[in-house]
Design a protein around this motif. Sequence first.
Motif, PDB file in Angstrom:
ATOM      1  N   TRP A  94       0.927  -1.336   0.025  1.00 16.56           N
ATOM      2  CA  TRP A  94       0.012  -0.146   0.054  1.00 16.56           C
ATOM      3  C   TRP A  94       0.912   1.242  -0.052  1.00 16.56           C
ATOM      4  CZ3 TRP A  94      -0.043  -3.855   3.756  1.00 16.56           C
ATOM      5  CH2 TRP A  94       0.950  -3.365   5.002  1.00 16.56           C
ATOM      6  N   TYR A  95       0.486   2.394  -0.286  1.00 15.83           N
ATOM      7  CA  TYR A  95       1.177   3.793  -0.155  1.00 15.83           C
ATOM      8  C   TYR A  95       1.567   3.625   1.576  1.00 15.83           C
ATOM      9  CZ  TYR A  95       2.551   8.274  -0.843  1.00 15.83           C
ATOM     10  OH  TYR A  95       3.376   9.348  -0.977  1.00 15.83           O
ATOM     11  N   TRP A  96       2.711   4.300   1.728  1.00 19.38           N
ATOM     12  CA  TRP A  96       3.041   4.245   2.964  1.00 19.38           C
ATOM     13  C   TRP A  96       2.211   4.963   3.821  1.00 19.38           C
ATOM     14  CZ3 TRP A  96       4.183   8.775   5.748  1.00 19.38           C
ATOM     15  CH2 TRP A  96       4.219   9.932   4.778  1.00 19.38           C
ATOM     16  N   ASN A  97       1.330   6.052   3.311  1.00 20.20           N
ATOM     17  CA  ASN A  97       0.476   6.835   4.406  1.00 20.20           C
ATOM     18  C   ASN A  97      -0.751   6.057   4.479  1.00 20.20           C
ATOM     19  OD1 ASN A  97      -0.961   7.685   2.319  1.00 20.20           O
ATOM     20  ND2 ASN A  97      -0.601   9.803   2.491  1.00 20.20           N
ATOM     21  N   LYS A  98      -0.946   5.033   3.832  1.00 18.10           N
ATOM     22  CA  LYS A  98      -2.060   4.027   4.007  1.00 18.10           C
ATOM     23  C   LYS A  98      -3.366   4.899   3.402  1.00 18.10           C
ATOM     24  CE  LYS A  98      -0.642   2.702   8.476  1.00 18.10           C
ATOM     25  NZ  LYS A  98      -1.070   2.532   9.898  1.00 18.10           N
ATOM     26  N   VAL A  99      -3.266   5.915   2.637  1.00 18.84           N
ATOM     27  CA  VAL A  99      -4.273   6.563   2.208  1.00 18.84           C
ATOM     28  C   VAL A  99      -4.184   6.665   0.631  1.00 18.84           C
ATOM     29  CG1 VAL A  99      -5.674   8.789   1.956  1.00 18.84           C
ATOM     30  CG2 VAL A  99      -4.722   7.964   4.382  1.00 18.84           C
ATOM     31  N   ASP A 100      -3.295   7.097  -0.036  1.00 16.99           N
ATOM     32  CA  ASP A 100      -2.861   7.442  -1.288  1.00 16.99           C
ATOM     33  C   ASP A 100      -2.848   6.333  -2.182  1.00 16.99           C
ATOM     34  OD1 ASP A 100      -3.765  10.289  -0.943  1.00 16.99           O
ATOM     35  OD2 ASP A 100      -1.810  10.386  -0.086  1.00 16.99           O
ATOM     36  N   PHE A 101      -2.812   6.611  -3.649  1.00 16.57           N
ATOM     37  CA  PHE A 101      -2.447   5.687  -4.435  1.00 16.57           C
ATOM     38  C   PHE A 101      -3.072   4.550  -4.258  1.00 16.57           C
ATOM     39  CE2 PHE A 101       2.524   7.004  -4.860  1.00 16.57           C
ATOM     40  CZ  PHE A 101       2.130   8.168  -4.836  1.00 16.57           C
ATOM     41  N   PHE A 102      -4.684   4.497  -4.151  1.00 17.18           N
ATOM     42  CA  PHE A 102      -5.472   3.331  -4.068  1.00 17.18           C
ATOM     43  C   PHE A 102      -5.412   2.319  -2.842  1.00 17.18           C
ATOM     44  CE2 PHE A 102      -7.843   3.529  -7.974  1.00 17.18           C
ATOM     45  CZ  PHE A 102      -6.948   4.682  -8.693  1.00 17.18           C
ATOM     46  N   ILE A 340      12.488   6.445  -2.640  1.00 14.49           N
ATOM     47  CA  ILE A 340      11.830   7.354  -1.549  1.00 14.49           C
ATOM     48  C   ILE A 340      10.671   6.597  -0.996  1.00 14.49           C
ATOM     49  CG2 ILE A 340      12.689   9.543  -2.194  1.00 14.49           C
ATOM     50  CD1 ILE A 340       9.999  10.059  -3.612  1.00 14.49           C
ATOM     51  N   GLY A 341      10.549   5.178  -1.246  1.00 10.37           N
ATOM     52  CA  GLY A 341       9.538   4.760  -0.868  1.00 10.37           C
ATOM     53  C   GLY A 341       8.160   5.133  -0.737  1.00 10.37           C
ATOM     54  N   PHE A 342       7.405   5.011  -1.856  1.00  4.35           N
ATOM     55  CA  PHE A 342       6.041   5.358  -2.057  1.00  4.35           C
ATOM     56  C   PHE A 342       5.446   4.207  -1.448  1.00  4.35           C
ATOM     57  CE2 PHE A 342       5.921   8.178  -6.150  1.00  4.35           C
ATOM     58  CZ  PHE A 342       6.821   9.088  -5.349  1.00  4.35           C
ATOM     59  N   GLY A 392      10.049   3.069  14.159  1.00  3.27           N
ATOM     60  CA  GLY A 392       9.216   3.921  13.208  1.00  3.27           C
ATOM     61  C   GLY A 392       9.786   3.803  11.920  1.00  3.27           C
ATOM     62  N   ASP A 393      10.991   3.515  11.717  1.00  2.12           N
ATOM     63  CA  ASP A 393      11.640   3.534  10.333  1.00  2.12           C
ATOM     64  C   ASP A 393      10.907   2.507   9.397  1.00  2.12           C
ATOM     65  OD1 ASP A 393      13.502   5.225  10.822  1.00  2.12           O
ATOM     66  OD2 ASP A 393      15.131   3.988  11.674  1.00  2.12           O
ATOM     67  N   THR A 394      10.566   1.221   9.853  1.00  2.00           N
ATOM     68  CA  THR A 394      10.088   0.239   8.989  1.00  2.00           C
ATOM     69  C   THR A 394       8.807   0.789   8.227  1.00  2.00           C
ATOM     70  OG1 THR A 394       8.651  -0.598  10.962  1.00  2.00           O
ATOM     71  CG2 THR A 394      10.830  -1.534  10.627  1.00  2.00           C
ATOM     72  N   VAL A 395       8.106   1.908   8.558  1.00  2.00           N
ATOM     73  CA  VAL A 395       6.906   2.309   7.925  1.00  2.00           C
ATOM     74  C   VAL A 395       7.418   2.653   6.360  1.00  2.00           C
ATOM     75  CG1 VAL A 395       5.369   4.445   7.423  1.00  2.00           C
ATOM     76  CG2 VAL A 395       5.770   3.391   9.853  1.00  2.00           C
ATOM     77  N   ARG A 396       8.559   3.542   6.482  1.00  2.00           N
ATOM     78  CA  ARG A 396       8.952   4.046   4.889  1.00  2.00           C
ATOM     79  C   ARG A 396      10.453   3.686   4.742  1.00  2.00           C
ATOM     80  NH1 ARG A 396       7.611  10.028   2.649  1.00  2.00           N
ATOM     81  NH2 ARG A 396       7.896   9.349   0.464  1.00  2.00           N
ATOM     82  N   ARG A 397      11.183   3.584   5.606  1.00  2.00           N
ATOM     83  CA  ARG A 397      12.603   3.972   5.339  1.00  2.00           C
ATOM     84  C   ARG A 397      13.264   2.408   5.444  1.00  2.00           C
ATOM     85  NH1 ARG A 397      13.264   8.406  10.249  1.00  2.00           N
ATOM     86  NH2 ARG A 397      11.853   9.895   9.452  1.00  2.00           N
ATOM     87  N   HIS A 398      12.926   1.601   6.126  1.00  5.00           N
ATOM     88  CA  HIS A 398      13.423   0.365   6.220  1.00  5.00           C
ATOM     89  C   HIS A 398      12.562  -0.809   5.832  1.00  5.00           C
ATOM     90  CE1 HIS A 398      16.256  -2.696   7.708  1.00  5.00           C
ATOM     91  NE2 HIS A 398      17.335  -1.859   7.405  1.00  5.00           N
ATOM     92  N   PHE A 399      12.722  -1.392   4.579  1.00  6.12           N
ATOM     93  CA  PHE A 399      11.969  -2.556   4.290  1.00  6.12           C
ATOM     94  C   PHE A 399      12.730  -3.259   3.026  1.00  6.12           C
ATOM     95  CE2 PHE A 399       9.291   0.757   2.344  1.00  6.12           C
ATOM     96  CZ  PHE A 399       9.668   0.678   1.081  1.00  6.12           C
TER      97      PHE A 399
END
Lengths: 543, 1110
Positions: A94-102, A340-342, A392-399
């Motif tokens: 999903w998109y990292w902020n859980k909202v956008d990109f469907f 940049i982890g979309f 907190g990094d695993t949301v967007r910075r580290h996967f």
Amino acid sequence: MKKIIINTLRIFIIALTLTSLSSCNDDYLQEIPQGFLSPENTFTDKEGFESGINDLYRVSRNIGVTSENLSGMVGTERDKSMTALYGAGTDLCWYWNKVDFFSDYTNINSFNATPQNYWIIFYTMIKGANVIITRSEAEEMTWDNESDKLLIQAQARFFRGMAYRYLVHLFGDVPIIEEEITSPKLDFTRNPKSEVYSFIIEDLDFASRNLPEANNRDGKLSKAAADHWLAEIYISTGEFDKSIEAASRVINDSQYQLMIERFGTMTDKPGDVFWDLFRLGNQNNANNKEVIWAWQVEYNVPGGMVENRLQRQWGPFLEQLKAADGKAAILKDEFLGRPIGFIRPSVYMEYTIWQSDWDNDIRNSEFNMQRRFYVNNPASSDYGNVVSPAPGDTVRRHFVYVQKANHPHGHPQGYDTGGRLYSDVYAIRMAETYLLRAEAYLNKGETDKAAADINVVRSRAGATPVNAAEVDIHYILDERARELLIEEPRRLTLARLGLLDERVKMYNPVSAPTIQDFHNLWPIPQTEIDANQGAELKQNTGY
Amino acid sequence: MKKKLIADFLSKERKFKQILLIMRISVFLMLAAVFNVTASVYSQSVRVDLDLKDASLEKVFQSIQDQTEFDFFYKNEYLPKSKVINKTYSNAKIDKVLDEVLEGTGLIYRVLNTDIVVTKGRESDSGSEGLFASQQTKTITGTVTDENGGPLPGVTVVIKGSTQGTVTNADGNYSLTNIPDNATLVFSFVGMMTQEVVVGNQTTINVSMEIDAIGIEEVVAIGYGTMKKSDLTGTVSSVTTEKTMDIPNTNVLQAIQGSVPGLSVTTPDRPGESPSVRIRGINSLSAGNAPLIVVDGIIYNGSLNDFNVNDIEKIDVLKDASAAAVFGSRSSNGVIIITTKMGKTEKPLFNFNSFVGVSNPVSLIPVLDGPGYIQKILDFRESIGQEADPSKIEDYLTTTEAENYRNGKTIDWYDEIVKTSITQNYSLNVSGKTDKTNYFLSGTYYDQQGIVENDNFERLTLKANFTNDITDWYSVSLRTSFSSLDYSGEPAGLYYGLSPYGSYWEDESKGIYKEYPMEDPFFRHPMINTFVDNEDVRNSFFGLFSSELDVPFVKGLKWTLNYATNLRNRKLNNFWSNEHTTGGGSTANGLARKQVYDNYDWTLDNIVNYNRNFLDKHSVDLTLLYSREYQKYEYTYAQASDFFNQALGYNNLGLGKVQQTNSDLQDQNSVAYMARLNYIFNYKYSLTATIRRDGFSGFSKENKYAVFPSVAAAWTISNEDFMSNQEIINLLKIRLSYGENGNQAISRYQTLARIADSQYVFGDGGAATTTVFLESMANSELGWETTKVKNLGVDFGLLENRLNGSVDVYSSNTYNILLRRNIPSTSGYSSVWTNIGKVHNHGVEIALNSRNIQKNDFQWESGFIFSLNRNRIDELLGEDLDGDGKEDDNLANSWFIGKPLGVIYGYKTDGIYQMDDTDIPSGFVPGDFRLVDTDEDGELTPEDRTILGSNLPNYVFSISNTLRYKNFSFYLLINSVQGGGKDNYYVGNNMAMHNVNNPFSTWTERFNVQDVPYWTPDNPSNEFARINYMPNRSHPYLEDRSFVRIQDANLSYTFENISANTFLEALRIYVSGKNLYTFTKWTGYDPENSTSIGSFPMLRTFTLGVDLKF
């Protein structure tokens, strides 16, 4: 008074003489274009038509490569579109902020830019193809060889069929346009899916019969490309035998086989054959027997330097990671580039599909699925050590950083803030042909044959073979995820099978609460409905 | 006794006779000039026989007097005693004799019927020793001119408080004798403002008479000719830039802002920016709405930024269709005619003007400071369900931010980037005229620096106007101008998203900026832009060559041939080196681009004019025109990248490995035939009829030509006999007109299907292949847009013209509108030009001028301008495809039948959803804007979109005041555009201020935002959405754009009577202010331009200037 009249006459005569000194010939009002071509002087010979065909290659590239601005959208909007087509809001991520990109389906409506973006790309392709198809049969056009015409038409019809393949899977019923439109048309109506399928089959079948057999690995179409997608469409129409037949034409062609040994430009670097498939320069490599058709990207060549921005979309936002001492962990680096982890991968994509063969499946090797990153900031006391992420990094910075979306041994241009890639992009790779045929066999109930096809793919990867009993559509989807991650427009595959909502509910905990079954299809763009004043362009149910 | 020595008459006892004589001489002087043909008859025919031996001049004169009817007038002491003449004349002409005997004496003579005046040199020479001078009093001479510099005969010149006076002769010259030093001369002339001049120690007083505000004798440019304002039938506003000449305006049209009702000129915010100009609202949906510009009589296609404001004499604005009809197909948006200056005085007049100004933003919308920024990050994270622990804030910041946060170091980026802008202007001109030649030469340098580094504009203009009378009946003129506009330099970014914890320097000691002040590549350092090597120079040459022939044998017939050529060239060069990430320089390893734009236009106007008055009652003015125009545009694009050496930049593209070129050529042709007849009966009734036929290459075969007729009539009621007995109404005139104008303002080639090209590369390492595609459908029906306008106007002057003005009402319909229609992209094209639709406009315009106080020392004048325009779409495509019996609206373009153009259509908002609300629909959360379910069907659907307002003004007014006290002069202009009304006029979308998340999409966490109280659960705002708001149906955030602005103010002081031993003739110093204050509810920057944070702020400018004449 008389004098006045005479005077007036005299004046008029003189005046008329003076003002009509210039010639009355108004040829200069004819308009002759001098800085651009017109269709009348372009589509007059084979070369003109070939240039038109070349443009369809260019337009079609926009499906799999975030490249040119065809739809009037800014780059980030096009990034969103591509991410949404290839993964965000599916079972993969999903998109990292859980909202956008469907990622949040309550936000999807007819005003969203993404369906509009693709609608424009597909119908631009259809227009281009129709101009060529219609004009190639025009009375004024004489062909030196009938075969030239057939080759032109075969390519045009391939692209038209291809565009409708995307449209029908993503939008359902769509308007069929069979020839060039020469005056404003405002009364489009949607043709039922079944008619669209037949239309696609006619086009692809024509293409299959008239495209060249030989694949020159230069980005041009050959027969196998048409057969490959015929195999897919026949599954949708329930004609499984025809599907198997079409897929077999590719599989049995000696030009094609899965690569089992390392090849190409980076054999001197540590890696494996699966890794080699995605390295710069290897898609068009003469030894690459797996490529059926690839979109062409070329660094620093006009017409080739497009923005293949897979890296920004799929890679983790490494530059925000901090080392243990609080200093930046990852500095600008041409090897890591600038993802940049979309997206945020689901557990399904990151772990579940790999569990059974974690160590032996080369598709999950450290070369292909990079899960560890090293502090490259010399100023940090942690330099050279593995980055240990904060929660907190695993949301967007580290996967996981899928290396299909990277140039692991350096960008051609060094560090690039745009997160662009310059390798060509597979539109059709033979591994998928096996998986399509497996799907057709599965639908016929011939699970053993389905398993056999799947195992061709698995054995190349070094994974344990699958038993016939284990094969169902979900297994095939898992295998497609393992093999075609990032290459496959996942949303299209799931929409084609009508399984988008089901799969999201299974594996995407973020989008699951928001999705309903009608979300399997995209909404018809509101701009099209608004402008189509002459007839109702019906919206998909639910929207 | 024939000998009359003038000195005799100057004795005090004979004053009466003296006055008589002076008057007689004055009248003779005048008559001599007016009727010099008759005057010369006698002197030409009379012959004398003289035998001169050792004769003095006195003796010569005596002898001639004896033989003829001539009387000689001279002053004894002028005659050189040493002059001795030895000569014999037989049957010689008088002038031959006089020429010879006066040779070398410095004396000249004039023949006035039978009087011959002998005097020294020119009349205006040697002050106190004038012809009629005495010890106690003196003679004043001078020339009176009109404001165009032409001589003004018949002006009454009297000594104030006496009956002593004279009138000017045909050359505008006058001479008054016996004037005491403390006298004041009063100059008066019908239709001109009376002027008073204190004599002081002056002996030459040249006066330029100004047209009275009512200006009945004012001459206005009407296109292909001029007309007296009193004879006008159409609606033409004529303005000079005199009142605003001290205001720092870049563009000449700014100088007439607020002076012409119905003309709107916006205020530019950036150096060198062109204002947007509209006359009487908008007619066209998709084609251009900019008025036609005519310079010195000929159509000008370039930018008005090419002109120096000080070179402009006056501007005439043709507003109604009958006035504009002479420009036919080009005129439906009105016409602005600009007339440049010519010489006015015989003595060369130098004028130097210079000002220096400073500009600062009126306001800068504040962004979050350090603590606000930290709170925003926490709020954002919380809102998307991420960890938001204030103690872990450093984890949420970038490395640089975290470090600066630890050290308590913040930065205000506005302080670092925004500077005071300096503007300088130096302009020098010289003008003058001789018998045959009239000239105006001017040069100006204008330099404006923006409020950020490198936002610069430099302008050099040179102008030369010459006219020369080759013979009495043939003259030629040349009017040229050259301008060079330099926009070079990439301005620093006025970014507001930069973090207050970002860093300015990478290494301050070495002066190296931190390229990414907070690591985030979305925002480069604002100064990095300035490293781009950018050259953007636009040169323009305009030359107008005319020949004017008074056709012999037919009185009043004139043949004019005008040929104008305009060359415009723009060079746009860029080099992005590989050292910085701007413009793809680092990606492409150095990227250089050269673009050359060349425009070449020529126009040929062949004009025949017949102007004559018959029987003193019938005045006829007939103009016939044949006009041809050609425009050509060429474009060359060359780009190279991948440079192994960056040193030469764009100057040697050959060094780049990757090459790309492109070019284009476009041209167009127009032709026009026009006839205009103006007939005036008895100064009361005027009639103008015009017809023009236009041809344009850009339209389809069947629609190349169109005809535009117009007719107008005027009745000057105040010239009727029955009005002569009253004093209140000085002028009353009614004008009525109807006309048709066209608009061809779509670009050429729109009727043709067009192939565009691109490139694709097959295989690796190969060259690019050209690809072609059909870009547009052929459109064989495109033609002209026609606007039909009815206009009723009244001009009036009351109470000795102390109050005067005009009122116009008009109604116009535009047919066959050129309309870029959005069509479904399903066809492969997104829009197409069509020629359908009808738009209606009507409005009222009022202009009032009042001389409130008119004392010797103190004058106060006011001007009031008001205009109101209403606009309505009457027809669109004429289609009823949805079958509801009414013509369809066009949603795709927001065009609605019966509604104005420029409506804002979309979802209506009604505050913001709050935590406690129970009616929040799916897809919305608290903090989102509440979209109104306007059709109340319980669901939010596209049908809920509605018309929310209009971006057009409700009404516009401006008030100007001019006060003069002794040598002080003060000017103030207040300007206002007002919205509101039931249709919610003049609103704008100020999204940036109400949704801080919007400009950066979803990335607000990473960037700074404007300091507004955005919604949080604890701050239930109804105006500002939550910090991470992303509307899932886009909707506007409307604000009222109404404003009242103190637009311009100017205070000047003129030094008079500058002591005789300086070369200066006049000196004026002034201070001016521009954009002083704006009263508005708009929360962004500029309501007029609808700008908000993210664009450039409105600027306030103060200047100090000096104006010298010498």
